[in-house]
Enzyme design. Sequence first.
Site, PDB file in Angstrom:
ATOM      1  N   GLU A  86     -12.098  27.937  34.561  1.00  0.00           N
ATOM      2  CA  GLU A  86     -11.389  26.760  34.056  1.00  0.00           C
ATOM      3  C   GLU A  86     -10.708  26.073  35.227  1.00  0.00           C
ATOM      4  O   GLU A  86      -9.894  26.694  35.919  1.00  0.00           O
ATOM      5  CB  GLU A  86     -10.399  27.166  32.962  1.00  0.00           C
ATOM      6  N   CYS A  95      -2.720  21.042  34.383  1.00  0.00           N
ATOM      7  CA  CYS A  95      -4.117  20.614  34.484  1.00  0.00           C
ATOM      8  C   CYS A  95      -4.365  19.462  33.527  1.00  0.00           C
ATOM      9  O   CYS A  95      -5.249  18.649  33.731  1.00  0.00           O
ATOM     10  CB  CYS A  95      -5.039  21.780  34.177  1.00  0.00           C
TER      11      CYS A  95
HETATM   12  P1  NAP Z   1      -6.016  27.767  43.132  1.00  0.00           P
HETATM   13  O1  NAP Z   1      -5.471  27.452  44.446  1.00  0.00           O
HETATM   14  O2  NAP Z   1      -7.465  27.572  42.887  1.00  0.00           O
HETATM   15  O3  NAP Z   1      -5.608  29.288  42.830  1.00  0.00           O
HETATM   16  C1  NAP Z   1      -5.910  29.904  41.601  1.00  0.00           C
HETATM   17  C2  NAP Z   1      -6.044  31.389  41.814  1.00  0.00           C
HETATM   18  O4  NAP Z   1      -7.184  31.644  42.642  1.00  0.00           O
HETATM   19  C3  NAP Z   1      -4.853  32.002  42.537  1.00  0.00           C
HETATM   20  O5  NAP Z   1      -4.594  33.273  41.981  1.00  0.00           O
HETATM   21  C4  NAP Z   1      -5.363  32.117  43.963  1.00  0.00           C
HETATM   22  O6  NAP Z   1      -4.719  33.110  44.723  1.00  0.00           O
HETATM   23  C5  NAP Z   1      -6.805  32.490  43.707  1.00  0.00           C
HETATM   24  N1  NAP Z   1      -7.694  32.293  44.845  1.00  0.00           N
HETATM   25  C6  NAP Z   1      -7.518  31.483  45.922  1.00  0.00           C
HETATM   26  N2  NAP Z   1      -8.596  31.590  46.745  1.00  0.00           N
HETATM   27  C7  NAP Z   1      -9.453  32.474  46.175  1.00  0.00           C
HETATM   28  C8  NAP Z   1     -10.717  32.994  46.530  1.00  0.00           C
HETATM   29  N3  NAP Z   1     -11.349  32.627  47.644  1.00  0.00           N
HETATM   30  N4  NAP Z   1     -11.304  33.887  45.715  1.00  0.00           N
HETATM   31  C9  NAP Z   1     -10.700  34.259  44.558  1.00  0.00           C
HETATM   32  N5  NAP Z   1      -9.492  33.817  44.176  1.00  0.00           N
HETATM   33  C10 NAP Z   1      -8.872  32.922  44.967  1.00  0.00           C
HETATM   34  O7  NAP Z   1      -5.255  26.950  41.981  1.00  0.00           O
HETATM   35  P2  NAP Z   1      -3.699  26.838  41.743  1.00  0.00           P
HETATM   36  O8  NAP Z   1      -3.118  25.976  42.797  1.00  0.00           O
HETATM   37  O9  NAP Z   1      -3.108  28.189  41.528  1.00  0.00           O
HETATM   38  O10 NAP Z   1      -3.645  26.103  40.343  1.00  0.00           O
HETATM   39  C11 NAP Z   1      -3.743  24.727  40.207  1.00  0.00           C
HETATM   40  C12 NAP Z   1      -5.142  24.336  39.770  1.00  0.00           C
HETATM   41  O11 NAP Z   1      -5.460  25.003  38.561  1.00  0.00           O
HETATM   42  C13 NAP Z   1      -5.258  22.867  39.457  1.00  0.00           C
HETATM   43  O12 NAP Z   1      -6.479  22.395  39.947  1.00  0.00           O
HETATM   44  C14 NAP Z   1      -5.224  22.825  37.942  1.00  0.00           C
HETATM   45  O13 NAP Z   1      -5.826  21.699  37.370  1.00  0.00           O
HETATM   46  C15 NAP Z   1      -5.968  24.074  37.609  1.00  0.00           C
HETATM   47  N6  NAP Z   1      -5.683  24.544  36.258  1.00  0.00           N
HETATM   48  C16 NAP Z   1      -6.653  24.427  35.318  1.00  0.00           C
HETATM   49  C17 NAP Z   1      -6.411  24.826  34.024  1.00  0.00           C
HETATM   50  C18 NAP Z   1      -7.475  24.725  32.959  1.00  0.00           C
HETATM   51  O14 NAP Z   1      -7.306  25.310  31.892  1.00  0.00           O
HETATM   52  N7  NAP Z   1      -8.557  24.025  33.220  1.00  0.00           N
HETATM   53  C19 NAP Z   1      -5.160  25.346  33.688  1.00  0.00           C
HETATM   54  C20 NAP Z   1      -4.199  25.460  34.680  1.00  0.00           C
HETATM   55  C21 NAP Z   1      -4.461  25.057  35.971  1.00  0.00           C
HETATM   56  P3  NAP Z   1      -3.568  32.712  45.779  1.00  0.00           P
HETATM   57  O15 NAP Z   1      -2.449  32.194  44.946  1.00  0.00           O
HETATM   58  O16 NAP Z   1      -3.276  33.989  46.443  1.00  0.00           O
HETATM   59  O17 NAP Z   1      -4.156  31.673  46.679  1.00  0.00           O
END
Ligand code: NAP
Length: 516
Positions: A288, A322
């Site tokens: 997601e 999001c």
């Molecule tokens: P993110 O930077 O993609 O991080 C999400 C998770 O992925 C974190 O736990 C992060 O760990 C981990 N991660 C980072 N690099 C990774 C890798 N190479 N392999 C596996 N995992 C990895 O996103 P965010 O900043 O936390 O959240 C914001 C984003 O989430 C926005 O784009 C928002 O739109 C989206 N979102 C979508 C929904 C939906 O339902 N569609 C809901 C909420 C949020 P670290 O923190 O250690 O980097």
Amino acid sequence: MSVIPFKNEPLTDFSDPANRKAFEQALAKVKRLFGKHWDLLVDGRRLKTAKKISSQDPANPKAVVGTVGKANREIADRAVRAAHKFFTEEYQWWDYKARARVLMKTAHLLRQRKHEFSATMVYEESKNWVEADADTAEAIDFLEFYAREMMRLGGTQRVEPFPGEDNNLYYVPIGVVVVIPPWNFPLAIMSGMTVAALVTGNTVVLKPASTAPVIAAKFVDLLLEAGLPKKAINFVPGSGGEVGDTLVGHPLTRMIAFTGSKEVGLHIHELAAKTQRGQKWIKRTILEMGGKDALIVDETADLNYAADQAVIGAYGFQGQKCSACSRLIVTAPVYDRLVKKVVERVKKLRVGHPETNPNLGAVIDEAALAKMVEYIKFAKKDGNKLEIGGKKLDGGNFLEPTVFSRVKPNDRIAQEEVFGPVLAIIKAKDFDNAIKIFNGTDYGLTGGLISNDRQRLERARKELFVGNLYFNRKITGALVGVQPFGGFNMSGTDSKAGGQDYLLLFMQAKSVAERW
Ligand code: NAP
């Protein structure tokens, strides 16, 4: 198990002085415990690590809300192996009713400590009271809803009768689920994905977001208090960039439940698709991802109401949802008037430390703030008109709520996810043009229309291409069970969290026929 019908958890009424007092006490309690440490949980044992993750208060970055251990690749590998062993030897055979009971008990415990959990998010993620309370309520909803869903999906399922045979269909668990949540709904989304995996009989390796590990650590404690076997969940905070590939690429990982950015989601998609040596299955993924969500307002709308709904959707939790309204598409006849009304409202928004319950708190960290400031520069370069805001504020990671008008549909702030309190207002020639602009991004998560024209509402119902569409209201705040949540296109796999199809993604169906 006696189960009353599902009902969404009510939100706290903060106009009631008793509730305000109780919340202030919870804030004080959480503050007293600042700096507390949580170790990893691997193979049922607490594990000390040389490195730690320090979780800061975004509104006062000198304050450390808590620390957690930090996993490396070797520990991540160990966690997946341990989860696989416990799944194979024990957890997959647990009765589904017992698993559902653990969720119901966890919901009960969380309800009792509701304000404490919300207060933690006030400090760790800079949510104001209302936003934090809604996050906790959603987590309770996921627990209650998925427990009931498992009762529905446990046991034998309906198949057609066949003479001379006893035919049954059962949903069975699949294995180790790696759960990778974002920081922005650090309790609701993190717990939702985790308990969906657990209630369906899978074991979990949970890697929380690095800016939201304390709330996740507290939730893991709650699950254990409710009776979840310690080996069913492995808690391995760590940098996604460092341990992510080990968890996702592991041959014993059966499924990845991820919510986060498009970039990371697509990377996981690619890696999970690559079969590893010794891997016996095709990995499943729930991915997601982001959004560039839009609200259309046409000339038949009540403009005061429309401005209210746009502002709530754009600036709630500093625009870091999001589902946030990041594009406001307005038909030409009312464009100037609506811009003015939005600006009037934004002028009144208060930014401050969320413990005082302002409209906006801080954004999650310095890197996120720097990215937002960059986007504000791009917008100016693209000729967008800064109506209000645009500046950083002192004391923490604060950004003024910002409005840009004269945004063209393909400008950067109209296409890319800023993920902050920045609203792009776009003029549409007419309703046809508004639909085209609405659908003109790579994303397809949430969106809406405010209109009093029935024909337009009916058209929009079909033509606006998003997973969650709202008419005549804000475009944030999906309710578990009521508005199952998930996006189209580059917003993800449309798993519909909080819906009746969700738990099926964590199981496989086994058909058993016995000839008499
Ligand atoms: P993110 O930077 O993609 O991080 C999400 C998770 O992925 C974190 O736990 C992060 O760990 C981990 N991660 C980072 N690099 C990774 C890798 N190479 N392999 C596996 N995992 C990895 O996103 P965010 O900043 O936390 O959240 C914001 C984003 O989430 C926005 O784009 C928002 O739109 C989206 N979102 C979508 C929904 C939906 O339902 N569609 C809901 C909420 C949020 P670290 O923190 O250690 O980097």
